[in-house]
Scaffold this motif. Structure first.
Motif, PDB file in Angstrom:
ATOM      1  N   ARG A   1      35.008 -45.909 -34.999  1.00 29.93           N
ATOM      2  CA  ARG A   1      33.945 -46.350 -34.096  1.00 29.93           C
ATOM      3  C   ARG A   1      32.616 -45.700 -34.416  1.00 29.93           C
ATOM      4  O   ARG A   1      31.562 -46.302 -34.250  1.00 29.93           O
ATOM      5  CB  ARG A   1      34.320 -46.027 -32.657  1.00 29.93           C
ATOM      6  CG  ARG A   1      35.180 -47.105 -32.088  1.00 29.93           C
ATOM      7  CD  ARG A   1      35.338 -46.965 -30.626  1.00 29.93           C
ATOM      8  NE  ARG A   1      36.016 -48.156 -30.147  1.00 29.93           N
ATOM      9  CZ  ARG A   1      35.804 -48.674 -28.959  1.00 29.93           C
ATOM     10  NH1 ARG A   1      34.981 -48.101 -28.144  1.00 29.93           N
ATOM     11  NH2 ARG A   1      36.442 -49.749 -28.600  1.00 29.93           N
ATOM     12  N   MET A   2      32.713 -44.427 -34.868  1.00 31.14           N
ATOM     13  CA  MET A   2      31.476 -43.698 -35.140  1.00 31.14           C
ATOM     14  C   MET A   2      30.677 -44.353 -36.265  1.00 31.14           C
ATOM     15  O   MET A   2      29.501 -44.118 -36.417  1.00 31.14           O
ATOM     16  CB  MET A   2      31.787 -42.242 -35.531  1.00 31.14           C
ATOM     17  CG  MET A   2      32.405 -41.419 -34.420  1.00 31.14           C
ATOM     18  SD  MET A   2      31.347 -41.322 -32.982  1.00 31.14           S
ATOM     19  CE  MET A   2      30.277 -39.987 -33.509  1.00 31.14           C
ATOM     20  N   MET A   3      31.339 -45.142 -37.067  1.00 34.07           N
ATOM     21  CA  MET A   3      30.632 -45.781 -38.170  1.00 34.07           C
ATOM     22  C   MET A   3      29.684 -46.866 -37.684  1.00 34.07           C
ATOM     23  O   MET A   3      28.912 -47.404 -38.456  1.00 34.07           O
ATOM     24  CB  MET A   3      31.631 -46.456 -39.096  1.00 34.07           C
ATOM     25  CG  MET A   3      32.446 -45.482 -39.853  1.00 34.07           C
ATOM     26  SD  MET A   3      33.602 -46.397 -40.837  1.00 34.07           S
ATOM     27  CE  MET A   3      34.466 -45.024 -41.534  1.00 34.07           C
ATOM     28  N   GLY A   4      29.825 -47.220 -36.443  1.00 37.91           N
ATOM     29  CA  GLY A   4      29.008 -48.306 -35.932  1.00 37.91           C
ATOM     30  C   GLY A   4      29.790 -49.589 -36.021  1.00 37.91           C
ATOM     31  O   GLY A   4      30.616 -49.775 -36.917  1.00 37.91           O
ATOM     32  N   GLY A   5      29.532 -50.482 -35.058  1.00 39.50           N
ATOM     33  CA  GLY A   5      30.308 -51.706 -34.923  1.00 39.50           C
ATOM     34  C   GLY A   5      30.401 -52.529 -36.185  1.00 39.50           C
ATOM     35  O   GLY A   5      31.476 -52.962 -36.576  1.00 39.50           O
ATOM     36  N   LYS A   6      29.270 -52.676 -36.863  1.00 42.44           N
ATOM     37  CA  LYS A   6      29.223 -53.615 -37.977  1.00 42.44           C
ATOM     38  C   LYS A   6      30.130 -53.165 -39.134  1.00 42.44           C
ATOM     39  O   LYS A   6      30.941 -53.937 -39.642  1.00 42.44           O
ATOM     40  CB  LYS A   6      27.780 -53.740 -38.440  1.00 42.44           C
ATOM     41  CG  LYS A   6      27.505 -55.029 -39.160  1.00 42.44           C
ATOM     42  CD  LYS A   6      26.026 -55.168 -39.451  1.00 42.44           C
ATOM     43  CE  LYS A   6      25.835 -56.101 -40.653  1.00 42.44           C
ATOM     44  NZ  LYS A   6      24.449 -56.138 -41.092  1.00 42.44           N
TER      45      LYS A   6
END
Lengths: 516, 527
Positions: free
Chosen positions: A165-170
């Motif tokens: 999740r920390m990677m960002g949604g995309k």
């Protein structure tokens, strides 16, 4: 009869990593290796004067934290940090070069597509994130789902989810979507040129018996990229065997014992507990715990024996897909082979790669194979796909496990060994006309050799195909992804468990976390 | 001409569009369905292509139609009648055959004739598949949450999913994980050894996808087809009276009875967007129709890329839809017959003609058919699934004559050199000569035929690529990723614009769920 804290079966990199960590904890460990040399798949061998080769893998690196924990530098391990280019051969000799310097790669891709060239750097960034995720996932022991869930295991999984999740949604969605994709679809998300796509997609089928149109090869592409840290191999100074030599040296200096030429015939089991092992020589050795670095099929069906295991478990183990289809052809040349330095592939188009796989699907040898070639001085090493372990003779198929079938397999492979060599050399000679005349000596390893010499069931380098239904919490079989087995004090630490597949050593280290 | 009176416009009068219309009308909304053809049904139609012979042109069997939809829309009162297909008959190359029946014990006896081991495995296999199908059903009835979102709604959705997972046993959970990822061949070969049984069962794993039975993730497609339900009975396949067109007619009749309007020959050119909201549609003929909401039951490609201006959509959605796999892989050959084909394997019996006849002698047979298609050719020896609608519903053909509906795989949409009349003819010929090997009288019995390539399916029904599911049931095109991540919830980035076709969760087949879900969401949004 001698007694140990732990016996480790198999002195491949994972077995040795496990042994070193245990010895470091002060445990009395014994590693048993059936061959006369340590190393398993991670081995450098000599087949005659000046003919020394990395038999199975052209490169690989242990995880840096393992190298550090075990102080492998002091045992002679020098990781060659100089990465060489990845080169996709083209008929017009104007090869596509993925250089270590991304700017040069962009230039080379430009010949095929401006758009693809512009996408190269963003693709590298994305793959970096995918690599991070896969490394974290591999370091996480996959718990049983969901009833045997204990809190500490669950926490690790929750952390993994959080990482994603920390990677960002995309990016997260892109990685998640990429896992079930085919390698073809995966590269198609970024690139348009068939030449560029095929070069990268080849990584998705490397070592695997699936084509680029096979669902899940998107994952294997990320998996292999993560193991290599990119497209090309990182080679090891002095040969890949230096990795296992350093590990063996570490084991010994920490007080562990390693015996070569000591093939385990069976694991002694009584009421779901193992007491020790019996060697081929008849010698019995006992231990509190046994860790097998051998593949799960060999471990359970041969060493433990079906009658000592629950029927459904046996059924699941029998269903593990091994299906090796990799052969190796090593050539000793006079040095005038003309092949450039680096990781060189014959992967001219997506269709070519898929067609190469079709042969394996029907239990044959590909006439137009996918090749990955590396050179070391005068030696040329060719990784050949696809050559099916279970060759079809045209006679009705027998169950591969039967004795008749294996006798037939060896007869067939003795006939076909030369054919694999010939196809490999002919294919490569189309790009390098001087190759044939430069050959002085040759040594090839068929999938059957991989089984007989290196102990890999059905010649599968990964101890079980890395497919969607055999990865993460389904590796090696559903319900047993946490290194444990139905035998109370028997554990797995080879490539067949989650974290395995590649030279990272993760599976060998992870087993420590669950050991009693 | 403008007309401002509608609450909702539904684009496309296929079964999903009609279901959406009926549910909205049932809730008291003023609805209009706009259908470009001269008849309702979309890919769910029956047409009299040859005088006296009614062809179930595209879809031909039904089992997935949701029972609650049948109930809510009172479809039986509107003429829906589903007649069971009692058997599947597979002729074998050695002159024998293997049959499956709607009765477990009869099937078991039949399998035993070929392999006692398979017969024994069949008991446990049947139980396990039924359990898995039941286990996964709630997911099909669930609105997929967005796992990247931290909104309370999505978190609740994830929690629900977690709660659902915790109701499954460990065995079921692993079973589901495996079946979602395995190939149909790998799954079946764990159980069975009889080639024709394996071939026939594996065929359910490839229908509507551009994959072979040995491709990973086809086991899910098999399960998807296993979930059929008629009158609450699992895995029963049926044939609708009047052909599948009878289903569309009954839904249309129900929708009309609730007050919905259906306009035929009304092709929508574009959705009119004002202030980020869909407010109506412009027709090809220049008419404009306005409404509070627009529901598109067209496929995702048409819905997002053709009907609306790209400027209203985020780039990554456009990108995903462009990459959405919607490769047609199957064709249809519909044949008018002067007599029933006589199968050499069972020459004196007509009992098999009441069910399906499947040309699927082995997994490798189907896999090789796929190999043809993946390199851009139609299969020279295709998998054919045929039924004889006139045997089940005599009204489908003149007395004494018959119609035969053949579903054929593989025929790639992107055939090398493109489809033309010669190739279509050759494709039809390949199908007939394949059937001829098992039923030699077929050729002389043919009165007339209709050969439909994926390109024909596209041009007649309007489905992009001619893919019968509006997009393949691939793992990365399911659940919260169908049709695109972040936009799996039937809503679109344009307010008041909904996706209501098979390209949305839970996917294709005559199920009706996408239409129902979209209508319910539109109602919830207060249109």
């Amino acid at each position: 009869m001698k007694t140990y804290d732990t016996i480790i079966i198999g002195a491949g990199h994972n077995g040795l990593v496990a042994a070193a960590y245990l010895a470091k904890q002060g445990k009395k460990v014994l590693v048993l290796e059936r061959r006369d040399i340590v190393g398993g798949q991670v081995v450098t061998e000599s087949f005659g004067d000046d003919f020394t080769v990395d038999s199975l893998h052209a490169g690989g690196t242990l995880r840096p934290d393992i190298v550090k924990h075990l102080n492998l530098a002091s045992h002679g391990l020098v990781v060659d940090s100089v990465r060489k280019p990845f080169i996709s051969l083209q008929a017009d000799s104007n090869h596509l070069v993925f250089d270590v310097d991304p700017a040069k790669t962009v230039e080379s891709i430009k010949r095929y597509s401006e758009k693809d060239a512009a996408n190269w750097i963003p693709f590298l960034d994305f793959m970096k994130k995918a690599t991070q995720f896969i490394e974290t996932a591999n370091a996480t022991i996959m718990p049983r789902l969901p009833k045997g869930f204990n809190l500490s295991e669950g926490m690790a999984l929750a952390e993994l989810g959080l990482d994603l999740r920390m990677m960002g949604g995309k990016d997260m969605m892109r990685i998640v979507r990429g896992i079930p994709m085919t390698a073809d679809e995966f590269v198609d998300e970024w690139f348009e040129s068939d030449v560029v796509k095929a070069a990268i997609a080849s990584l998705g089928i490397h070592g695997l018996t699936l084509g680029v149109y096979g669902a899940g090869t998107g994952y294997t592409l990320m998996h292999n990229w993560s193991n290599r840290g990119g497209l090309s191999h990182v080679s090891v100074q002095g040969g890949i065997g230096k990795i296992t030599e350093a590990l063996a040296s570490a084991v010994k200096s920490l007080g562990g014992e390693i015996r070569t030429g000591a093939e385990v015939e069976r694991i002694q089991v009584d009421m779901y507990t193992c007491k020790g092992v019996v060697l081929k020589s008849g010698e019995e050795i006992s231990a509190k715990n046994i860790i097998s670095a051998a593949d799960p099929k060999h471990t359970f069906l041969t060493l433990v024996g079906a009658m000592n295991l629950p029927p459904e478990f046996v059924w699941n183990v029998q269903s593990i897909k091994m299906r090796g289809s990799v052969a190796k052809v090593h050539l000793l040349t006079d040095g005038k082979h003309g092949i450039p330095d680096g990781t060189v592939v014959v992967a001219p188009s997506i269709k070519y790669l898929e067609q190469a796989y079709d042969a394996a699907k029907y239990h044959q040898i590909s006439e137009k194979p996918y090749l990955e070639v590396t050179t070391s001085g005068n030696v040329v090493s060719i990784h050949f796909q696809f050559a099916a372990y279970a060759l079809n003779s045209g006679v009705q198929e027998l169950a591969p496990a039967s004795a008749t079938a294996s006798r037939r397999t060896s007869e067939l492979w003795n006939e076909k060994r030369n054919l694999v060599e010939k196809i490999a050399i002919d294919t490569l000679a189309e790009y390098f006309p001087n190759l044939k005349s430069s050959i002085v000596n040759r040594k090839s390893l068929t999938p059957l050799d991989l089984e007989q010499t290196y102990g890999l069931t059905e010649g599968d380098l990964n101890h079980g195909q890395i497919m969607l239904d055999q990865f993460m919490f389904m590796r090696p079989i559903p319900g047993w992804s946490n290194h444990k087995t139905p035998i109370d004090n028997l554990y797995l630490c080879g490539s067949g468990v989650h974290g395995g597949g590649g030279v990272s050593g993760t599976a060998g280290r992870n087993v420590m976390k669950v050991l009693k | 001409m403008t007309n401002n009176n509608y609450d909702a416009i539904i684009i496309g009068g296929g079964h999903n569009g009609l279901v959406a219309a009926a549910y909205l009308a049932r809730a008291g909304k003023k609805v209009v369905v706009l259908e470009r053809r001269h008849m309702v049904g979309g890919a769910t139609i029956t047409e009299e292509i040859i005088p006296g012979f009614k062809f179930t042109e595209f879809s031909y069997v039904v089992s997935l139609l949701r029972p609650e939809i049948i109930r809510d829309l009172k479809l039986p009162q509107h003429g829906l009648k589903i007649l069971p297909l009692p058997s599947t008959f597979t002729p074998m190359d050695n002159g024998d055959y293997i049959a499956g029946w709607d009765d477990h014990d009869t099937t078991r006896r039949e399998i035993y004739r070929h392999s006692p081991k398979d017969a024994e495995a069949y008991d446990e296999y049947g139980r396990r598949m039924a359990r898995l199908a039941k286990a996964i059903k709630p997911i099909l009835g669930m609105l997929p949450p967005d796992p990247t979102s931290l909104s309370p709604k999505d978190l609740m959705g994830l929690l629900k999913l977690g709660q659902f997972a915790s109701t499954l046993t460990e065995k079921e959970l692993y079973g589901l994980s495996k079946i979602m990822t395995q190939s149909a061949a790998d799954m079946l070969e764990e159980w069975f050894e009889t080639d024709a049984l394996l071939g026939t069962k594996s065929a359910s794993g490839i229908i509507g996808t551009f994959l072979g039975p040995r491709s990973p993730s086809t086991a899910y497609v098999l399960l998807h087809h296993y979930m059929g339900e008629i009158d609450g009975a699992f895995r029963a396949w049926g044939f609708a009276k009047g052909g599948t067109g009878g289903i569309a007619e009954s839904i249309a009749s129900s929708a009309r009875a609730f007050g919905a309007e259906i306009r035929l020959n009304a092709t929508v050119k574009q959705v009119i967007v004002k202030g980020g909201r869909a407010v109506g549609v412009a027709l090809e003929n220049g008419d404009e129709i306005y409404a509070k909401a627009v529901l598109s039951s067209a496929d995702p490609f048409v819905t997002f890329l053709k009907l609306v201006d790209q400027k209203y959509l985020p780039d990554d959605l456009t990108h995903s839809i462009k990459k959405f796999r919607t490769r047609g892989s199957s064709g249809k050959v519909n044949i008018a017959l002067s007599e029933l084909p006589k199968f050499t394997a069972l020459p004196d019996s007509n009992v098999l003609h009441r069910g399906a006849v499947s040309i699927s002698p082995s997994i490798d047979y189907i896999e090789r058919a796929y190999d043809d298609a993946k390199y851009g050719r139609f299969a020279k020896e295709p998998y054919v699934d045929m039924i004889f609608p006139s045997m089940i519903d005599p009204d489908m053909a003149p007395p004494g004559k018959h119609v035969m509906s053949c579903f054929v795989q593989y025929a790639p949409y992107d055939i090398e050199g493109g489809w033309d009349d010669t190739k279509r003819e050759a494709f039809g010929e390949a199908v007939i000569s394949t059937i001829e090997r098992y039923a030699p009288n077929i050729r002389r019995a043919i009165i007339g035929k209709q050969v439909l390539t994926p390109l024909d399916i596209e041009s007649i029904s309007g489905i992009t690529g001619g893919n019968i599911f509006h997009g393949e049931l691939l793992l990365h095109q399911l659940f919260f990723m169908r049709p695109a991540t972040k936009w799996s919830g039937f809503r679109t980035p344009i307010k008041g614009y909904y996706l209501a076709g098979s390209g949305a969760h839970p996917g294709g087949g005559i199920m009706g769920s996408p239409g129902k879900f979209a209508a319910e969401l539109a109602l919830k949004d207060g249109i």
